[in-house]
Design an enzyme around this catalytic site. Structure first.
Site, PDB file in Angstrom:
ATOM      1  N   GLN A   1     -12.459  39.845  32.778  1.00  0.00           N
ATOM      2  CA  GLN A   1     -12.147  39.997  31.360  1.00  0.00           C
ATOM      3  C   GLN A   1     -11.920  41.465  31.013  1.00  0.00           C
ATOM      4  O   GLN A   1     -12.614  42.350  31.508  1.00  0.00           O
ATOM      5  CB  GLN A   1     -13.270  39.421  30.509  1.00  0.00           C
TER       6      GLN A   1
ATOM      7  N   TYR B   1     -10.333  27.444  37.069  1.00  0.00           N
ATOM      8  CA  TYR B   1      -9.726  28.774  36.947  1.00  0.00           C
ATOM      9  C   TYR B   1     -10.880  29.779  36.874  1.00  0.00           C
ATOM     10  O   TYR B   1     -10.936  30.631  35.994  1.00  0.00           O
ATOM     11  CB  TYR B   1      -8.835  28.880  35.719  1.00  0.00           C
TER      12      TYR B   1
ATOM     13  N   GLU C   1     -10.811  28.148  41.959  1.00  0.00           N
ATOM     14  CA  GLU C   1      -9.936  29.272  41.638  1.00  0.00           C
ATOM     15  C   GLU C   1      -8.717  29.223  42.562  1.00  0.00           C
ATOM     16  O   GLU C   1      -8.834  28.907  43.749  1.00  0.00           O
ATOM     17  CB  GLU C   1     -10.679  30.597  41.817  1.00  0.00           C
TER      18      GLU C   1
ATOM     19  N   ASP D   1     -10.912  28.345  31.982  1.00  0.00           N
ATOM     20  CA  ASP D   1     -10.343  29.577  31.426  1.00  0.00           C
ATOM     21  C   ASP D   1      -9.005  29.800  32.125  1.00  0.00           C
ATOM     22  O   ASP D   1      -8.879  30.634  33.004  1.00  0.00           O
ATOM     23  CB  ASP D   1     -11.301  30.744  31.669  1.00  0.00           C
TER      24      ASP D   1
ATOM     25  N   CYS E   1      -6.733  32.430  26.017  1.00  0.00           N
ATOM     26  CA  CYS E   1      -6.244  33.699  25.483  1.00  0.00           C
ATOM     27  C   CYS E   1      -4.906  33.533  24.769  1.00  0.00           C
ATOM     28  O   CYS E   1      -4.280  34.530  24.396  1.00  0.00           O
ATOM     29  CB  CYS E   1      -6.116  34.742  26.594  1.00  0.00           C
TER      30      CYS E   1
END
Length: 450
Positions: free
Chosen positions: A280, A309, A333, A380, A407
């Site tokens: 982040q 993710y 991931e 995410d 996001c």
């Protein structure tokens, strides 16, 4: 920037996703940057082909300013100052001319519009009350970026690009960057022969700095010379773009001095993030997002949770601790390098299963292999969102709760529509301003199966 552009006067209307404000001229919709709704402005029109569905423009003069307009904190990103010099403004701080409270109000309007248009719902009926600052944010909301990426121009100068342009603008201090990044004075390094510079700094007070020099070929020469000029104690690595060097196509990471990773400590857990790995950006984001996800999922001992993710395992670590030895935390991931970080970060938690691969395929495969279902999920995804196939895999997983970290309000809204159609309800929305002075925002939504 050519000053022979088409300059017209328009009244700015509603804000639009992507950092724009809508204007209209002779029946044509124009997406304008660097304005504020309600202002009367002169704009330089770009992308103005006669058959184009819409045009784009930048404010070059403000005739009737908004009460929320403030002096831009970064002259290079100030559209008015740039226009007076006959150049384009640098990207990355497109809301810097707007007071912070008004920025968040505008982002809230954009979020509501995207949820209504793409998600088919009124977000205020599902818990949305506005965009908030993270706890502990600086009053001016500067110095928050712990990761920066720069270009290097044809003269070997540190640079950033103008919005939707190949034009590279030489830069020095970047006001949104963490002070330790600016303290490196990267603009003084000999950068000729290097195509790109990435820099990351730990959010803690004592964390080291890692600088990545991303080139088109060998690390010999240019990157080594630049690394020697960095302040004492700075770690440096080169990422060479050699075809076939690694599976994820990023290239081969090679140490120049010091280490090739950073360490972060969040919520009592230590994380290792290799140079090019995802983390982040906002210095307060990891702690803020862990708090929200844990509060939404309320993980219990023995439960089965998937982190999709998952990156380096930001959410995986606290969730794995919460489910304990009798539970399961499935961390998935796609990027091989980042998945290796997760392996290291979760190595002392045997209940954590780390799997690398495409989420939509890997989730179903892992659950089928273990003949199990999930209790809850956190995801995410990248800015493009999860998409219909991944949403279908989550629905089949049996999860009763989904904490969705996003996001991008557009992709969040599209995935919301798919989750609602699959039998979930959106019970909570928290939108956090983790990208101040830009148009971006972070959403954490809780979906519960009906």
């Amino acid at each position: 920037m050519s000053m022979q552009e088409n300059i017209i006067t328009v009244r700015l209307e509603a804000p639009a996703h992507g950092g724009h404000v809508v204007a209209r001229h002779d029946g044509r919709v124009i997406f304008v940057r660097h304005g504020i709704p309600g202002e009367l402005v002169s704009i330089a029109v770009r992308d103005d082909a006669e058959k184009a569905r819409f045009w784009r423009g930048d404010v070059v003069e403000v005739l009737e300013p908004s009460e929320h307009r403030v002096p831009h904190f970064w002259p290079l990103a100030d559209a008015l100052a740039s226009a007076s010099r006959g150049v384009l403004p640098v990207g990355g701080a497109e809301f810097g001319h707007i007071a912070l409270a008004a920025q968040r109000e505008i982002k809230g309007q954009i979020f509501l519009e995207q949820m209504q248009r793409l998600g088919g719902i009124d977000a205020t009926e599902h818990g949305f009350t506005g965009v908030r600052a993270p706890e502990g944010e600086a009053a001016d909301a500067l110095g928050w970026r712990t990761r920066m990426a720069y270009a290097v121009d044809s003269k070997g100068r540190l640079a950033m690009n103008a919005f939707r342009s190949d034009e590279q603008i030489p830069v020095k201090e970047m006001p949104l960057a963490h002070p330790k990044i600016n303290d490196l004075r990267l603009w003084e390094l000999p950068l000729a022969g290097i195509s790109r510079v990435e820099v990351a700094v730990g959010s803690g007070a004592e964390e080291p700095v890692l600088v990545l020099f991303i080139e088109d070929g060998s690390i010999a020469g240019a990157a080594g010379r630049a690394a020697k000029r960095l302040p004492e104690g700075t770690n440096a690595a080169a990422l060479t773009q050699v075809a076939g060097s690694v599976a994820d196509g990023r290239g081969a990471l090679q140490r120049l001095r010091g280490r090739t990773w950073l360490t972060e400590t969040v919520a009592g857990h230590d994380y290792r993030i290799t140079g090019e790995g995802f983390w982040q950006i906002h210095r307060l984001a990891p702690a803020a997002l862990i708090e929200r996800v844990m509060a939404q999922l309320e993980p219990s001992y023995g439960s089965r949770i998937a982190d999709l993710y998952a990156g380096a395992g930001l959410f995986s670590a606290p969730l794995a601790k919460a489910v304990g030895d009798d539970g399961m935390l499935l961390s998935i991931e796609g990027a091989p390098g980042t998945s290796k970080d997760a392996l290291k970060n979760l190595r002392e938690l045997p209940q954590a299963v780390i799997s690398q691969g495409r989420v939509e395929k890997t989730l179903s495969r892992e659950l089928n292999t273990r003949k199990t279902k999930l209790d809850s999920i956190v995801l995410d995804p990248p800015r493009t969102g999860a998409g219909k196939i991944a949403v279908s895999a989550m629905v089949r997983s049996g999860a009763k709760k989904i904490s969705y970290v996003s996001c991008d309000p557009a992709s969040f809204a599209r995935d919301t529509a798919d989750l609602l159609a699959a039998g979930f309800r959106l019970s909570e929305i928290d939108v956090i301003d983790l990208y101040p002075h830009t148009h971006h925002m972070e959403t954490v939504g809780l979906f519960i199966r009906n």
